[in-house]
Scaffold this motif. Structure first.
Motif, PDB file in Angstrom:
ATOM      1  N   THR A  98      -2.070  -3.794  -0.289  1.00  0.00           N
ATOM      2  CA  THR A  98      -1.304  -2.684  -0.850  1.00  0.00           C
ATOM      3  C   THR A  98      -2.015  -2.126  -2.066  1.00  0.00           C
ATOM      4  O   THR A  98      -2.467  -2.891  -2.918  1.00  0.00           O
ATOM      5  CB  THR A  98       0.094  -3.183  -1.280  1.00  0.00           C
ATOM      6  OG1 THR A  98       0.860  -3.444  -0.115  1.00  0.00           O
ATOM      7  CG2 THR A  98       0.827  -2.163  -2.105  1.00  0.00           C
ATOM      8  N   GLN A  99      -2.125  -0.797  -2.127  1.00  0.00           N
ATOM      9  CA  GLN A  99      -2.626  -0.206  -3.381  1.00  0.00           C
ATOM     10  C   GLN A  99      -1.517   0.649  -3.983  1.00  0.00           C
ATOM     11  O   GLN A  99      -0.700   0.149  -4.734  1.00  0.00           O
ATOM     12  CB  GLN A  99      -3.923   0.551  -3.125  1.00  0.00           C
ATOM     13  CG  GLN A  99      -5.084  -0.430  -2.888  1.00  0.00           C
ATOM     14  CD  GLN A  99      -6.418   0.260  -2.762  1.00  0.00           C
ATOM     15  OE1 GLN A  99      -6.660   1.305  -3.333  1.00  0.00           O
ATOM     16  NE2 GLN A  99      -7.303  -0.354  -1.986  1.00  0.00           N
ATOM     17  N   CYS A 100      -1.413   1.938  -3.611  1.00  0.00           N
ATOM     18  CA  CYS A 100      -0.311   2.716  -4.185  1.00  0.00           C
ATOM     19  C   CYS A 100       1.032   2.283  -3.600  1.00  0.00           C
ATOM     20  O   CYS A 100       2.068   2.454  -4.217  1.00  0.00           O
ATOM     21  CB  CYS A 100      -0.522   4.212  -3.968  1.00  0.00           C
ATOM     22  SG  CYS A 100      -0.045   4.785  -2.326  1.00  0.00           S
ATOM     23  N   GLY A 101       1.002   1.747  -2.375  1.00  0.00           N
ATOM     24  CA  GLY A 101       2.214   1.187  -1.789  1.00  0.00           C
ATOM     25  C   GLY A 101       3.061   2.154  -0.989  1.00  0.00           C
ATOM     26  O   GLY A 101       4.070   1.749  -0.410  1.00  0.00           O
ATOM     27  N   PHE A 102       2.656   3.413  -0.935  1.00  0.00           N
ATOM     28  CA  PHE A 102       3.516   4.399  -0.258  1.00  0.00           C
ATOM     29  C   PHE A 102       3.629   4.124   1.237  1.00  0.00           C
ATOM     30  O   PHE A 102       4.683   4.283   1.836  1.00  0.00           O
ATOM     31  CB  PHE A 102       2.972   5.823  -0.492  1.00  0.00           C
ATOM     32  CG  PHE A 102       3.970   6.885  -0.152  1.00  0.00           C
ATOM     33  CD1 PHE A 102       4.928   7.286  -1.066  1.00  0.00           C
ATOM     34  CD2 PHE A 102       3.970   7.483   1.100  1.00  0.00           C
ATOM     35  CE1 PHE A 102       5.867   8.255  -0.748  1.00  0.00           C
ATOM     36  CE2 PHE A 102       4.899   8.456   1.428  1.00  0.00           C
ATOM     37  CZ  PHE A 102       5.853   8.844   0.505  1.00  0.00           C
ATOM     38  N   CYS A 103       2.518   3.692   1.842  1.00  0.00           N
ATOM     39  CA  CYS A 103       2.532   3.447   3.290  1.00  0.00           C
ATOM     40  C   CYS A 103       3.106   2.073   3.622  1.00  0.00           C
ATOM     41  O   CYS A 103       3.409   1.791   4.777  1.00  0.00           O
ATOM     42  CB  CYS A 103       1.101   3.519   3.828  1.00  0.00           C
ATOM     43  SG  CYS A 103       0.066   2.159   3.223  1.00  0.00           S
ATOM     44  N   CYS A 135      -2.701   5.317   5.919  1.00  0.00           N
ATOM     45  CA  CYS A 135      -2.854   4.804   4.558  1.00  0.00           C
ATOM     46  C   CYS A 135      -4.007   5.556   3.918  1.00  0.00           C
ATOM     47  O   CYS A 135      -5.101   5.595   4.479  1.00  0.00           O
ATOM     48  CB  CYS A 135      -3.157   3.305   4.586  1.00  0.00           C
ATOM     49  SG  CYS A 135      -3.512   2.665   2.933  1.00  0.00           S
ATOM     50  N   ARG A 136      -3.750   6.143   2.758  1.00  0.00           N
ATOM     51  CA  ARG A 136      -4.795   6.918   2.089  1.00  0.00           C
ATOM     52  C   ARG A 136      -5.581   6.078   1.086  1.00  0.00           C
ATOM     53  O   ARG A 136      -6.504   6.582   0.457  1.00  0.00           O
ATOM     54  CB  ARG A 136      -4.189   8.137   1.371  1.00  0.00           C
ATOM     55  CG  ARG A 136      -3.487   9.126   2.265  1.00  0.00           C
ATOM     56  CD  ARG A 136      -4.411   9.858   3.218  1.00  0.00           C
ATOM     57  NE  ARG A 136      -4.791   9.036   4.350  1.00  0.00           N
ATOM     58  CZ  ARG A 136      -5.721   9.360   5.234  1.00  0.00           C
ATOM     59  NH1 ARG A 136      -6.386  10.473   5.094  1.00  0.00           N
ATOM     60  NH2 ARG A 136      -6.007   8.569   6.250  1.00  0.00           N
ATOM     61  N   CYS A 137      -5.194   4.824   0.871  1.00  0.00           N
ATOM     62  CA  CYS A 137      -5.833   4.037  -0.185  1.00  0.00           C
ATOM     63  C   CYS A 137      -6.714   2.903   0.333  1.00  0.00           C
ATOM     64  O   CYS A 137      -7.853   2.778  -0.085  1.00  0.00           O
ATOM     65  CB  CYS A 137      -4.782   3.417  -1.099  1.00  0.00           C
ATOM     66  SG  CYS A 137      -3.610   4.573  -1.808  1.00  0.00           S
ATOM     67  N   THR A 138      -6.180   2.085   1.209  1.00  0.00           N
ATOM     68  CA  THR A 138      -6.822   0.779   1.405  1.00  0.00           C
ATOM     69  C   THR A 138      -8.019   0.771   2.339  1.00  0.00           C
ATOM     70  O   THR A 138      -8.803  -0.168   2.318  1.00  0.00           O
ATOM     71  CB  THR A 138      -5.820  -0.236   2.015  1.00  0.00           C
ATOM     72  OG1 THR A 138      -5.464   0.215   3.328  1.00  0.00           O
ATOM     73  CG2 THR A 138      -4.578  -0.367   1.173  1.00  0.00           C
TER      74      THR A 138
HETATM   75  S1  FES Z   1      -1.588   1.861  -0.137  1.00  0.00           S
HETATM   76 FE1  FES Z   1      -1.584   3.934  -0.738  1.00  0.00          FE
HETATM   77  S2  FES Z   1      -1.211   4.932   1.154  1.00  0.00           S
HETATM   78 FE2  FES Z   1      -1.526   2.914   1.767  1.00  0.00          FE
END
Ligand code: FES
Ligand SMILES: Cc1cc2nc3c(=O)[nH]c(=O)nc-3n(C[C@H](O)[C@H](O)[C@H](O)COP(=O)(O)OP(=O)(O)OC[C@H]3O[C@@H](n4cnc5c(N)ncnc54)[C@H](O)[C@@H]3O)c2cc1C
Ligand code: FES
Lengths: 159, 325
Positions: A98-103, A135-138
């Motif tokens: 998890t990074q930003c956690g939105f997904c 997911c836009r982060c991981t």
């Molecule tokens: S953790 Fe940021 S969109 Fe998946």
């Protein structure tokens, strides 16, 4: 027009008056304040709104509120029991999935459904099952690692 | 979303009457994965949405007394793709349904909605064209059956009349020796809408042609297939081929010249020629997803892949043909 619906959310029965043109996503977030269910696209593309409906994952942004009458819904808030995280949640924390956690809520719910129907998925099966969760982060690698780790941990407990 | 009312009709007649009375203000709903996107986008502004899923039989898959498989219009993509009879006998349709969008979406998206929406890119359609499905509708004049190739009439247009709605999709019985392959191209390997798609189907014998006495020439196929044939005589096996193309025309399209050519010659050269004929049958346009030229080129590639994979399936293990992915 409004409809009265009876449904169960995270084990608790509810009777609500909902608008015909509202979605299950809106009802969960706005009426029941289950804000773990995310609104990413409202178009079935991103999977952030995924919940279990009668045991199967669905995009709650594409379910009309009155269609949920009689249904059993599980959101990410319903995964943990008695302050004990689901093995998937433990694995996501441990793997740094998890990074930003939105997904994350949608991915946890969808992965829960995957492990319920297939306790030992291959990489390819995990990727195929999660194709509707963006997911836009991981970069996904750690997510896949976490699902595998959770599957493994689960099989240790209940072989 | 723009407000509308949500109605669950109690029976077929009530559903039809509601749709008849409402014109374009009233829209049928199955999974809503096309309809709600269009409402939210403001492309349509229905006042009433009629949820047809709870009508009897709409969510059932059953074998009819005549041996046809009847798929209720509201059966979801996952339900169809996972059904044992579909997997054993109509595995081509399972491949197509499984290729749609994501697992979550396939829990809502229905095969009936896919056809009624009538996008040229509807992924279940090429498979249903190959299987020569018959669409069953209910309306003011009762039950009507429409062959799939007459059901799709243009982009987003179907053959249903005012007050009519789709109730089921009927698949004729197939010989045990049959196989199919669905190939599609999207922006990603899996889960994306089709830029172009091709379904290929072959079955032993020539059900319909035989009556017309057209099947003169013995099948010439590659060695693997011939040795796997039923074994009465060396060249006894005659295959009937069907090829259908998606997202490369105003409706899905069959490629009859390619089908006839394959029945005569399924050697590697014959396959290459049939793939070219399939590309010539396409009527693609340039749009945001691809150019017409690219689509036409890819029809040939997907047709060749499909035919080769069908030949391999029929050749490798004849006893389980159609049963295994
Ligand atoms: S953790 Fe940021 S969109 Fe998946
Ligand atoms: C993110 C996303 C990805 C997608 N990817 C794909 C893909 O890869 N491949 C693909 O083919 N499609 C794809 N689609 C489109 C869509 O999911 C499918 O076409 C789906 O099968 C539609 O079925 P439904 O039950 O949701 O239809 P609905 O939205 O309920 O209905 C579709 C249309 O048919 C009408 N209708 C519904 N039921 C009836 C009936 N019984 N009689 C007459 N008319 C009726 C509705 O009024 C509407 O106009 C995608 C959609 C989304 C949102
Ligand atoms: S918010 Fe439902 S899929 Fe994106």
């Amino acid at each position: 027009m409004n409809h009265t619906i009876h449904f169960t959310v995270n084990g608790e029965p509810f009777t609500l008056s909902v608008a015909s043109h509202h979605t299950l996503l809106q009802v969960l977030r706005e009426q029941l304040v289950l804000t773990g269910v995310k609104n990413g696209c409202e178009a079935g593309e991103c999977g952030a709104c995924t919940v279990l409906m009668n045991g199967e994952p669905v995009n709650s942004c594409l379910v009309l509120a009155p269609e949920a009458d009689g249904a059993t819904i599980v959101t990410v808030e319903g995964l943990a029991h008695d302050s004990q995280l689901d093995p998937l949640q433990e694995a996501f924390v441990a793997a740094g999935a998890t990074q930003c956690g939105f997904c994350t809520p949608g991915i946890l719910i969808n992965s829960r459904a995957l492990l319920d129907r297939n306790p030992d998925p291959t990489d390819a099966e995990i990727r195929a099952a999660l194709v509707g969760n963006l997911c836009r982060c991981t970069g996904y690698i750690r997510i896949i690692d976490a699902v595998k780790a959770a599957a493994h941990a689960q099989r240790e407990v209940q072989p | 979303m723009q407000p509308f009312d949500y109605i669950v009709p109690h029976n077929f007649a009530e559903a039809s009457a509601l749709l008849m009375a409402g014109n374009d203000d009233t829209r049928p709903l199955l999974g809503g994965t096309d309809l709600l996107i269009r409402v939210r986008g403001g492309f349509i502004r229905p006042e009433r949405i009629i949820d047809l899923k709870q009508l009897p039989g709409m969510c059932d898959i059953v074998r009819s007394a005549e041996g046809w498989l009847v798929i209720g219009a509201a059966c979801t993509m996952n339900q169809v793709a996972g059904h044992p009879l579909v997997r054993q006998e109509y595995e081509l349709l399972a491949q197509a349904c499984e290729s749609v969008a994501s697992y979550q979406l396939r829990n809502r998206a229905t095969v009936g909605g896919n056809c009624c929406n009538a996008s040229p890119a509807a992924d279940s359609a090429p498979a249903l064209y190959c299987l020569e499905a018959v669409m069953e509708a209910y309306g003011p004049s009762g039950v009507r059956r429409i062959p799939i190739h007459e059901f799709f009439t243009g982009p987003r247009c179907n053959a249903l009349r005012p007050g009519e709605f789709l109730t089921g999709i009927h698949l004729p019985p197939v010989p045990s020796r049959s196989a199919g392959a669905f190939n599609k191209l999207g922006r990603t390997k899996i889960g994306d809408i089709s830029i172009v798609s091709v379904a290929v189907w072959a079955e032993a014998g020539s059900r319909k042609l035989e009556a017309g006495g057209q099947s003169k020439h013995p099948e010439r196929v590659d060695g693997a297939t011939r040795t796997a044939a039923d074994g009465q005589s060396k060249d006894a096996e005659r295959l009937t081929w069907r090829i259908a193309i998606g997202a490369a025309g105003p409706t899905p399209l069959r490629a009859p010249e390619a089908e006839a050519a394959l029945a005569e010659d399924a050697s590697p050269e014959g396959v290459a020629r049939a793939a070219q004929l399939a590309a010539e049958a396409a009527r693609p346009i340039d749009d945001i997803r691809a150019s017409a030229a690219y689509r036409r080129g890819m029809v040939a590639v997907l047709a060749r892949r499909g035919v080769n994979s069908v030949l391999a399936r029929l050749g490798a293990a004849p006893s389980v043909v159609g049963g295994q992915p």
